[in-house]
Design an enzyme around this catalytic site. Structure first.
Site, PDB file in Angstrom:
ATOM      1  N   GLU A 273       0.829  -1.216   0.000  1.00  0.00           N
ATOM      2  CA  GLU A 273       0.000   0.000   0.000  1.00  0.00           C
ATOM      3  C   GLU A 273       0.864   1.266   0.000  1.00  0.00           C
ATOM      4  O   GLU A 273       0.770   2.092   0.914  1.00  0.00           O
ATOM      5  CB  GLU A 273      -0.905   0.004   1.238  1.00  0.00           C
ATOM      6  N   GLY A 275       2.093   4.969  -0.631  1.00  0.00           N
ATOM      7  CA  GLY A 275       1.483   6.266  -0.941  1.00  0.00           C
ATOM      8  C   GLY A 275       2.591   7.275  -1.158  1.00  0.00           C
ATOM      9  O   GLY A 275       2.893   7.690  -2.268  1.00  0.00           O
ATOM     10  N   ARG A 276       3.253   7.617  -0.043  1.00  0.00           N
ATOM     11  CA  ARG A 276       4.294   8.644  -0.068  1.00  0.00           C
ATOM     12  C   ARG A 276       5.394   8.358  -1.097  1.00  0.00           C
ATOM     13  O   ARG A 276       5.848   9.247  -1.803  1.00  0.00           O
ATOM     14  CB  ARG A 276       4.928   8.719   1.328  1.00  0.00           C
ATOM     15  N   ARG A 312       2.205  20.000   6.954  1.00  0.00           N
ATOM     16  CA  ARG A 312       3.244  19.086   7.470  1.00  0.00           C
ATOM     17  C   ARG A 312       4.290  19.788   8.356  1.00  0.00           C
ATOM     18  O   ARG A 312       4.633  19.266   9.402  1.00  0.00           O
ATOM     19  CB  ARG A 312       3.920  18.318   6.335  1.00  0.00           C
ATOM     20  N   CYS A 355      -3.076  33.169  10.939  1.00  0.00           N
ATOM     21  CA  CYS A 355      -2.838  33.754  12.258  1.00  0.00           C
ATOM     22  C   CYS A 355      -2.511  32.692  13.294  1.00  0.00           C
ATOM     23  O   CYS A 355      -3.304  32.419  14.204  1.00  0.00           O
ATOM     24  CB  CYS A 355      -4.058  34.565  12.665  1.00  0.00           C
ATOM     25  N   GLU A 356      -1.378  32.060  13.138  1.00  0.00           N
ATOM     26  CA  GLU A 356      -0.883  31.044  14.071  1.00  0.00           C
ATOM     27  C   GLU A 356       0.636  31.104  14.015  1.00  0.00           C
ATOM     28  O   GLU A 356       1.213  31.181  12.908  1.00  0.00           O
ATOM     29  CB  GLU A 356      -1.276  29.631  13.605  1.00  0.00           C
ATOM     30  N   TYR A 384       0.486  13.938   1.140  1.00  0.00           N
ATOM     31  CA  TYR A 384       0.054  14.572   2.388  1.00  0.00           C
ATOM     32  C   TYR A 384       0.208  16.092   2.320  1.00  0.00           C
ATOM     33  O   TYR A 384       0.533  16.740   3.306  1.00  0.00           O
ATOM     34  CB  TYR A 384       0.796  13.955   3.596  1.00  0.00           C
TER      35      TYR A 384
HETATM   36  N1  LLP Z   1      -1.547   1.821   4.556  1.00  0.00           N
HETATM   37  C1  LLP Z   1      -2.076   2.278   5.712  1.00  0.00           C
HETATM   38  C2  LLP Z   1      -2.941   1.381   6.480  1.00  0.00           C
HETATM   39  C3  LLP Z   1      -1.787   3.572   6.159  1.00  0.00           C
HETATM   40  O1  LLP Z   1      -2.306   4.002   7.299  1.00  0.00           O
HETATM   41  C4  LLP Z   1      -0.951   4.404   5.385  1.00  0.00           C
HETATM   42  C5  LLP Z   1      -0.648   5.768   5.807  1.00  0.00           C
HETATM   43  C6  LLP Z   1      -0.440   3.895   4.181  1.00  0.00           C
HETATM   44  C7  LLP Z   1      -0.754   2.607   3.801  1.00  0.00           C
HETATM   45  C8  LLP Z   1       0.440   4.709   3.274  1.00  0.00           C
HETATM   46  O2  LLP Z   1       1.642   5.025   3.857  1.00  0.00           O
HETATM   47  P1  LLP Z   1       2.774   5.727   2.954  1.00  0.00           P
HETATM   48  O3  LLP Z   1       3.253   4.737   1.932  1.00  0.00           O
HETATM   49  O4  LLP Z   1       2.181   6.912   2.340  1.00  0.00           O
HETATM   50  O5  LLP Z   1       3.856   6.091   3.911  1.00  0.00           O
HETATM   51  N2  LLP Z   1       0.165  12.627   7.153  1.00  0.00           N
HETATM   52  C9  LLP Z   1       1.426  11.970   7.449  1.00  0.00           C
HETATM   53  C10 LLP Z   1       1.440  10.520   6.989  1.00  0.00           C
HETATM   54  C11 LLP Z   1       0.305   9.696   7.549  1.00  0.00           C
HETATM   55  C12 LLP Z   1       0.296   8.294   7.033  1.00  0.00           C
HETATM   56  C13 LLP Z   1      -0.995   7.637   7.341  1.00  0.00           C
HETATM   57  N3  LLP Z   1      -1.098   6.278   6.879  1.00  0.00           N
HETATM   58  C14 LLP Z   1       2.552  12.762   6.812  1.00  0.00           C
HETATM   59  O6  LLP Z   1       2.301  13.822   6.261  1.00  0.00           O
HETATM   60  O7  LLP Z   1       3.701  12.373   6.913  1.00  0.00           O
END
Ligand code: LLP
Length: 426
Positions: A273, A275-276, A312, A355-356, A384
């Protein structure tokens, strides 16, 4: 790393200059590179080829419909965590059989919607959720596939807010509980509990926590199989790193070198899975300098993007490399992030208009002399970034623009004041 580079003294995204794009879109604006997105996807897929991975792009990282469509057409599945994300994935043309649904608080409405869509797997986070899913599946006389999210108690050494696989977090069930969940619920067939799901946190810039988590997951799988349970799926979640400070994230092949040998020949369907690692380096946030202000010894660059556009830095004190889109002569960077060192830079805070005190993008950062009107790029904001934008201070969300080669198009328009007030004009 990505398809953003300085050419002839200014920043380009693929074959389009960034200043050219924002001339029409205005600022602030998110700009994404399609080639970067797809290349990162392909690298993950190629690295894990031996395991024939099902890649379920984590839609929460960057969820624009057009980006999801691009990835769906490229063969990607989707990791969703809400009814809204499910609707998005389906509208983007996702194959429902390639959708996994995680999240600790799935509501009945969301569960019904996912059953209607015939998604691939529910990733179950607790016994009450599983009981509820069993009740719903029985009442609808359907069978659904599920994986149990197991919390392997492995510390991924990342920010405490994005650590998910340690015992004290709200996610999944611990290893001992997991055994009991299978003993209690693993033999009914309304919810076919045939998988294990792990997600330890994000970003995880080393391979070793994955090895420990997967090893624990495999021990559990082998012992469950020994007890007669049919376990055919392992989902290792996301969490692979991206480049923020320099080139700090291991490439997909480094993770694969350690993970593939653990899983080859195990007779497990393998789901990931990411994402980043796909989206972060594929996007930048472009803002314009509104004022340059002196505050004591420091220069403060006030730009037209704020914490409502990119939270972030405020939320995690996250580092994002920032540099002018058209730097003055002699300041064109070759590298990125902390690799960039120039004589003649000025120490500055880069802040937004909200304003923070927490509304900053960088503190005490060495930047070229910058003036009112100059454009800056905040790099590695594809993941993100826009998705965490808010309307705080009644600020509309910025547009999103997708670059494909030498063309670019708005894939989400800038919000207007009417958009902001529409839901309240009752
Ligand atoms: N699978 C699950 C169950 C997750 O909770 C997440 C991310 C991913 C996959 C994807 O993770 P990635 O490959 O993107 O690292 N807002 C935070 C990151 C929160 C991640 C939440 N879950 C940031 O800006 O760093």
């Amino acid at each position: 790393m990505d398809h953003f580079e300085y050419r002839n003294g200014e920043l380009w995204c693929e074959e389009v200059s960034v200043s050219n794009i924002v001339e029409t879109s205005g600022t602030p604006a998110y700009i994404y590179s399609a080639a970067t997105l797809l290349e990162h996807y392909d690298r993950v897929e190629a690295a894990f080829d031996a395991l024939d991975p099902l890649i379920c792009y984590s839609i929460k990282s960057c969820s624009n419909l057009h980006i999801c469509r691009l990835l769906a057409e490229h063969g990607s599945g989707f990791d969703v965590v809400s009814g809204g994300e499910l609707v998005r994935a389906l509208e983007a043309g996702a194959d429902p059989r390639k959708i996994v649904f995680a999240g600790v608080g799935k509501t009945d409405e969301e569960i019904h919607r996912a059953i209607d869509a015939r998604i691939g797997w529910f990733n179950i986070e607790s016994e009450p959720e599983l009981e509820n899913l069993i009740d719903i599946a029985k009442s609808r006389r359907v069978n659904v596939n599920a994986a149990l999210r197991v919390n392997p108690d492995v510390d991924p050494k990342t920010h405490r807010y994005t650590t998910t696989g340690t015992r004290e977090t709200k996610f999944g069930v611990d290893l001992e509980r997991a055994r009991r969940v299978f003993d209690q619920y693993g033999r009914q067939d309304a919810v076919l509990l045939t998988g294990i799901h792990l997600h330890i946190g994000s970003p995880v810039n080393s391979v070793e926590p994955y090895v420990r988590a997967i090893t624990k997951g495999l021990d559990l799988i082998e012992s469950l199989r020994g007890d007669g349970f049919k376990i055919d799926t392992l989902d290792i979640g996301g969490g692979f790193g991206a480049h923020y400070r320099a080139s700090e994230a291991p490439p997909a092949v480094r993770y694969a070198e350690a993970i593939v040998p653990l899983l080859e020949g195990r007779n497990l369907r393998f789901i990931m899975e990411p994402g980043r690692s796909i989206a972060a380096n594929a996007g930048i946030l472009v803002a314009r300098t509104v004022y340059v202000k002196q505050s004591g010894e420091r220069q403060v660059l006030i730009v037209d993007a704020g914490m409502n556009d990119l939270i972030r830095p405020a939320l995690y004190e996250a580092y994002h490399f920032i540099w002018p889109v058209q730097p003055p002569d002699g300041f064109v960077p070759v590298g990125r992030g902390e690799d960039v060192r120039f004589p003649g830079t000025v120490q500055m805070d880069v802040v937004g208009p909200v304003c923070e005190t927490g509304d900053f993008f960088a503190k005490d950062r060495a930047l070229p002399p910058t003036q009112r009107g100059d454009l800056i790029a905040v790099f590695s904001t594809g993941a993100y970034g826009f998705v965490m934008a808010s309307h705080y201070n009644t600020r509309g969300n910025p547009p999103e623009i997708l670059v494909i080669g030498d063309s670019h198009r708005v894939i989400r328009r800038r919000e207007t004041y009417d958009d902001l007030l529409a839901a309240e004009r009752l």
